[in-house]
Design an enzyme around this catalytic site. Structure first.
Site, mmCIF file in Angstrom:
data_model
loop_
_atom_site.group_PDB
_atom_site.id
_atom_site.type_symbol
_atom_site.label_atom_id
_atom_site.label_comp_id
_atom_site.label_asym_id
_atom_site.label_seq_id
_atom_site.Cartn_x
_atom_site.Cartn_y
_atom_site.Cartn_z
ATOM 1 N N SER A 95 0.822 -1.197 0.000
ATOM 2 C CA SER A 95 0.000 0.000 0.000
ATOM 3 C C SER A 95 0.866 1.261 0.000
ATOM 4 O O SER A 95 1.651 1.474 -0.920
ATOM 5 C CB SER A 95 -0.962 -0.032 1.193
ATOM 6 N N ASP A 224 -9.581 -5.383 -4.692
ATOM 7 C CA ASP A 224 -9.039 -4.394 -3.762
ATOM 8 C C ASP A 224 -9.977 -3.188 -3.720
ATOM 9 O O ASP A 224 -10.115 -2.463 -4.702
ATOM 10 C CB ASP A 224 -7.631 -3.974 -4.221
ATOM 11 N N HIS A 253 -7.454 -5.888 -0.375
ATOM 12 C CA HIS A 253 -6.285 -5.039 -0.142
ATOM 13 C C HIS A 253 -5.333 -5.659 0.871
ATOM 14 O O HIS A 253 -4.118 -5.638 0.694
ATOM 15 C CB HIS A 253 -6.749 -3.661 0.350
#
Length: 273
Positions: A95, A224, A253
């Site tokens: 991320s 995601d 995610h």
């Protein structure tokens, strides 16, 4: 506890474990190095040296209220790499950590990086603009700012549902996973988390992706809900000189946690190549 005092006085908490080829993991917003536990133990058992750290303002690092930018995060990582004298490192970022990794390997690695991995990562740029018309609207990030400022305790629990795909029909919801995310989040400083939203949503990493020539693995879940794949991995792979893309139908995610067996297997294969 191991800490490094950076040039600006910020204390960075880190864990340096094992012996062997070096892997360095960079966590996502608003978490800590603990988010990599499923990868840390796996790679330690495979004979790797594993380094993780809590980003400035996050986890057990000092709650500095200044300089929460991708540029600074990458610079901080460089100071830690140089302090530990790490070489031929594989840098793995999830991320926001993926943004940190690509900026680091482009600008700060100085020949110390061997490969890079971007997992569910933010590059090239998240926010919608004239140059990125299919990006995420600014209103979404404004709402995250509002919730972080005024409702952080509850928001950090609620966010775990889309983060791990726990809002999907038939999902196997694990309260312990949610509580661990919440625990990590609330360890960090609210200013760092608030300012970090701008960092992860508005930083344009297009030129970094174009410039990097070491092998880069891009891994992204097709479901995601936090960093949509079409605006991230599918664009990043087109910009990389030496990239490899793996996409995962139905993965969320937070797939390094919920799908760690699959993710670890593919990571190991890429690292060992």
């Amino acid at each position: 506890m191991s800490t490094l005092t950076l040039k600006d006085g910020t204390e960075i908490f880190y864990k340096d474990q094992g012996q062997g080829p070096v892997l360095m993991f960079h966590h996502g917003w608003p978490l800590s190095s603990d988010d990599w536990d499923a990868q840390v133990i796996f790679f330690l058992q495979k004979g790797y040296r594993v380094v993780t750290h809590d980003r400035r303002g996050h986890g057990r690092s000092s709650q500095n209220i200044y300089n929460h930018t991708i540029e600074q995060y990458a610079s901080d990582a460089a100071e830690l790499v140089e302090f530990l004298d790490l070489k031929d490192v594989v840098h793995i970022g999830h991320s926001t950590g993926g943004g940190e990794v690509i900026r680091y390997v482009n600008k700060y690695a100085n020949g110390r990086a061997k490969k890079a991995v971007l997992i569910s990562a933010i590059p090239p740029v998240m926010v919608k603009s004239e140059n990125n018309p299919d990006g995420v609207p600014m209103s979404v990030f404004d709402d995250i700012r509002e919730q972080t400022m005024n409702n952080r305790n509850q928001f950090y629990y609620d966010l775990t549902f889309p983060f791990y795909g726990y809002n999907r029909e038939g999902a196997s919801v694990k309260d312990g996973v949610q509580r661990n995310w919440w625990r990590q989040g609330l360890m960090g400083g609210i200013v760092a988390h608030y300012d970090g939203i701008k960092a992860f949503s508005e930083t344009d990493l297009t030129e970094d992706l174009k410039a990097v020539d070491i092998p880069v693995l891009v891994m992204h879940g097709e479901d995601d809900q936090i960093v949509p794949i079409a605006n991230a991995a599918l664009k990043s792979i087109k910009l990389l000189k030496n990239g490899k893309l793996i996409t995962y139908p139905g993965f969320p995610h937070g797939m390094p946690t919920t799908e760690h067996q699959t993710i670890n297997k593919d990571l190991l294969e890429f690292i060992a190549e």
